[in-house]
Design an enzyme around this catalytic site. Structure first.
Site, short mmCIF file in Angstrom:
data_model
loop_
_atom_site.label_atom_id
_atom_site.label_comp_id
_atom_site.label_asym_id
_atom_site.label_seq_id
_atom_site.Cartn_x
_atom_site.Cartn_y
_atom_site.Cartn_z
N SER A 44 0.88 -1.18 0.00
CA SER A 44 0.00 0.00 0.00
C SER A 44 0.92 1.22 0.00
O SER A 44 2.15 1.08 -0.04
CB SER A 44 -0.91 0.01 1.23
OG SER A 44 -0.27 0.62 2.33
N TYR B 186 -0.25 -1.45 10.68
CA TYR B 186 -0.50 -1.51 9.22
C TYR B 186 0.74 -1.04 8.46
O TYR B 186 1.21 -1.68 7.54
CB TYR B 186 -1.73 -0.67 8.89
CG TYR B 186 -2.21 -0.79 7.46
CD1 TYR B 186 -3.02 -1.85 7.07
CD2 TYR B 186 -1.86 0.16 6.50
CE1 TYR B 186 -3.48 -1.96 5.75
CE2 TYR B 186 -2.30 0.06 5.19
CZ TYR B 186 -3.12 -0.99 4.82
OH TYR B 186 -3.57 -1.10 3.52
P1 NDP Z 1 -11.49 -5.52 2.40
O1 NDP Z 1 -11.66 -5.31 3.86
O2 NDP Z 1 -12.54 -5.02 1.48
O3 NDP Z 1 -11.25 -7.06 2.11
C1 NDP Z 1 -10.33 -7.80 2.86
C2 NDP Z 1 -10.43 -9.24 2.46
O4 NDP Z 1 -9.51 -9.97 3.26
C3 NDP Z 1 -11.82 -9.83 2.71
O5 NDP Z 1 -12.14 -10.70 1.66
C4 NDP Z 1 -11.61 -10.61 4.01
O6 NDP Z 1 -12.46 -11.73 4.09
C5 NDP Z 1 -10.18 -11.06 3.87
N1 NDP Z 1 -9.61 -11.34 5.18
C6 NDP Z 1 -9.35 -10.47 6.19
N2 NDP Z 1 -8.85 -11.10 7.25
C7 NDP Z 1 -8.78 -12.42 6.92
C8 NDP Z 1 -8.37 -13.58 7.61
N3 NDP Z 1 -7.90 -13.54 8.85
N4 NDP Z 1 -8.46 -14.76 6.97
C9 NDP Z 1 -8.93 -14.83 5.70
N5 NDP Z 1 -9.34 -13.77 4.99
C10 NDP Z 1 -9.27 -12.57 5.61
O7 NDP Z 1 -10.06 -4.88 2.05
P2 NDP Z 1 -9.55 -4.23 0.69
O8 NDP Z 1 -10.06 -4.96 -0.47
O9 NDP Z 1 -9.76 -2.78 0.76
O10 NDP Z 1 -7.98 -4.51 0.84
C11 NDP Z 1 -7.37 -5.64 0.26
C12 NDP Z 1 -5.86 -5.46 0.36
O11 NDP Z 1 -5.49 -4.27 -0.33
C13 NDP Z 1 -5.35 -5.32 1.78
O12 NDP Z 1 -4.10 -5.97 1.89
C14 NDP Z 1 -5.20 -3.82 1.94
O13 NDP Z 1 -4.24 -3.50 2.89
C15 NDP Z 1 -4.74 -3.45 0.54
N6 NDP Z 1 -5.00 -2.05 0.17
C16 NDP Z 1 -6.27 -1.54 0.09
C17 NDP Z 1 -6.47 -0.23 -0.29
C18 NDP Z 1 -7.86 0.34 -0.43
O14 NDP Z 1 -7.99 1.48 -0.86
N7 NDP Z 1 -8.90 -0.37 -0.11
C19 NDP Z 1 -5.34 0.66 -0.63
C20 NDP Z 1 -4.06 0.03 -0.48
C21 NDP Z 1 -3.91 -1.28 -0.11
P3 NDP Z 1 -13.74 -11.69 5.08
O15 NDP Z 1 -14.51 -10.47 4.67
O16 NDP Z 1 -14.44 -12.95 4.80
O17 NDP Z 1 -13.16 -11.56 6.46
#
Ligand code: NDP
Length: 260
Positions: free
Chosen positions: A152, A165
Site C-alpha cells: 500500500s 498496518y
Molecule cells: P477488504 O476489507 O474489502 O477485504 C479484505 C479481504 O480480506 C476480505 O475478503 C476478508 O475476508 C479477507 N480477510 C481479512 N482477514 C482475513 C483472515 N484472517 N483470513 C482470511 N481472509 C481474511 O479490504 P480491501 O479490499 O480494501 O484490501 C485488500 C488489500 O489491499 C489489503 O491488503 C489492503 O491492505 C490493501 N490495500 C487496500 C487499499 C484500499 O484502498 N482499499 C489501498 C491500499 C492497499 P472476510 O470479509 O471474509 O473476512
C-alpha cells in the site's frame, strides 16, 4: 524463457495456470480474482467468511471460468498448509499466489492495544510469509511460479494512526525481496503491488472527510482516486510470463502519488 521468444499479447494470458487469492471474493481482491479468471487462470478464493462468493461464482459461471472457494482464517495455525493442500486437491498444482487479505485498525499511538498490533501483523504480514512458504514448496516441484504480495502507500510512507498496518506493509516490501532472492533459482518471481488511493468501502470515510479528501487529491498527479479496475492490468502482468525477468520489486499503482 522460450515462451518469450515470440512475444505477443498472449504472453499475458494465464490459460491453464492455477491461482490462489486470499480475500479474493470481496473488496479489491474480487477484482484480482476477476482479472485472473478472465485471463484464463483457475482460482481458489480463500476468505474468512463467504462474503462475495456468490457474485464471483456468477462471474465465473457466465465466463465459463473455474473458481473454487475455501473458508479459512489465514491466521489460524496450520492454515497455510491447509490452503496449499486444498488448491492442489482442487486443481493439481499452484502457479500463482496473491497475498491480498488485509485488515486495518486505526488508533492514536497511546491507545493502540497490543492485541490489535498482533492481529494486524498476523493477517497482513505473518500470513503472507507462511502461505508463501507452503505454496513455494508446491511451486518448486514444477520449477516456476508467481507470488504477488499486496502492499500500500504505507509500504513507503508512515501512518501515525495505523502503526501495525504501516509496519506490516513496509514488511511486505522486505518479505518480497527476501523470497524473490531465495526463490529465483526455482524460476519463481516474487513481487508486490502497492495500490494508491482507491475508491473502495475501506476509504469511504476518507473520501467523505472534507479536509483529508482535498489533501489527498492535491497529492495525486493523475488528479483522481483510482477505480479498483485500474489495478487489474498490473496484477495480470505480475502473474504472467510477461514479467518473468521482474522480481523483488514493489510496484506502486498510485497515479503518481509517491512523486509528490
Ligand atoms: P477488504 O476489507 O474489502 O477485504 C479484505 C479481504 O480480506 C476480505 O475478503 C476478508 O475476508 C479477507 N480477510 C481479512 N482477514 C482475513 C483472515 N484472517 N483470513 C482470511 N481472509 C481474511 O479490504 P480491501 O479490499 O480494501 O484490501 C485488500 C488489500 O489491499 C489489503 O491488503 C489492503 O491492505 C490493501 N490495500 C487496500 C487499499 C484500499 O484502498 N482499499 C489501498 C491500499 C492497499 P472476510 O470479509 O471474509 O473476512
Amino acid at each position: 524463457m522460450n515462451e518469450l521468444e515470440n512475444f505477443t499479447n498472449t504472453t499475458f494470458r494465464l490459460d491453464g495456470r492455477v491461482a490462489i487469492v486470499t480475500g479474493g471474493a470481496s473488496g479489491l481482491g474480487a477484482y484480482y480474482t476477476k482479472a485472473l479468471l478472465s485471463s484464463g487462470a483457475s482460482v481458489l478464493v480463500v476468505s474468512r467468511s463467504k462474503k462475495g462468493w456468490e457474485t464471483i461464482q456468477d462471474f465465473a459461471t457466465a465466463g465459463k471460468y473455474l473458481v473454487a472457494f475455501y473458508q479459512q482464517d489465514i491466521t489460524a495455525d496450520g492454515s497455510a498448509q491447509a490452503i496449499a493442500e486444498r488448491a492442489v486437491a482442487e486443481y493439481g498444482t499452484i502457479d500463482i499466489l496473491v497475498n491480498n487479505a488485509g485488515i486495518q485498525i486505526r488508533n492514536e499511538w497511546q491507545d493502540f492495544k497490543d492485541a490489535d498490533w498482533r492481529k494486524v501483523i498476523d493477517v497482513n504480514l505473518n500470513a503472507a510469509y507462511y502461505l508463501s512458504h507452503a505454496v513455494a514448496e508446491v511451486m518448486t516441484e514444477h520449477d516456476g511460479g508467481k507470488i504477488i504480495n499486496i502492499g500500500s502507500m504505507q509500504s513507503f510512507l508512515p501512518g501515525k494512526y495505523i502503526f501495525p498496518y504501516a509496519a506490516a506493509k513496509h514488511g511486505i516490501v522486505g518479505l518480497t525481496k527476501a523470497y524473490a532472492e531465495a526463490l529465483a533459482p526455482h524460476n519463481i518471481q516474487v513481487n508486490a503491488l502497492a495500490p494508491g488511493y482507491i475508491d473502495t468501502l475501506m476509504t469511504k470515510a476518507l473520501q467523505e472527510d472534507p479536509v483529508r479528501s482535498v489533501e489527498i487529491l492535491d497529492h495525486i498527479p493523475a488528479g483522481h482516486w483510482a477505480q479498483p479496475q485500474e489495478l487489474m492490468g498490473t496484477l495480470v502482468f505480475l502473474a504472467s510470463a510477461a514479467s518473468n525477468y521482474v522480481t523483488g520489486i514493489t510496484v506502486p499503482v498510485d497515479g503518481g502519488y509517491l512523486l509528490r
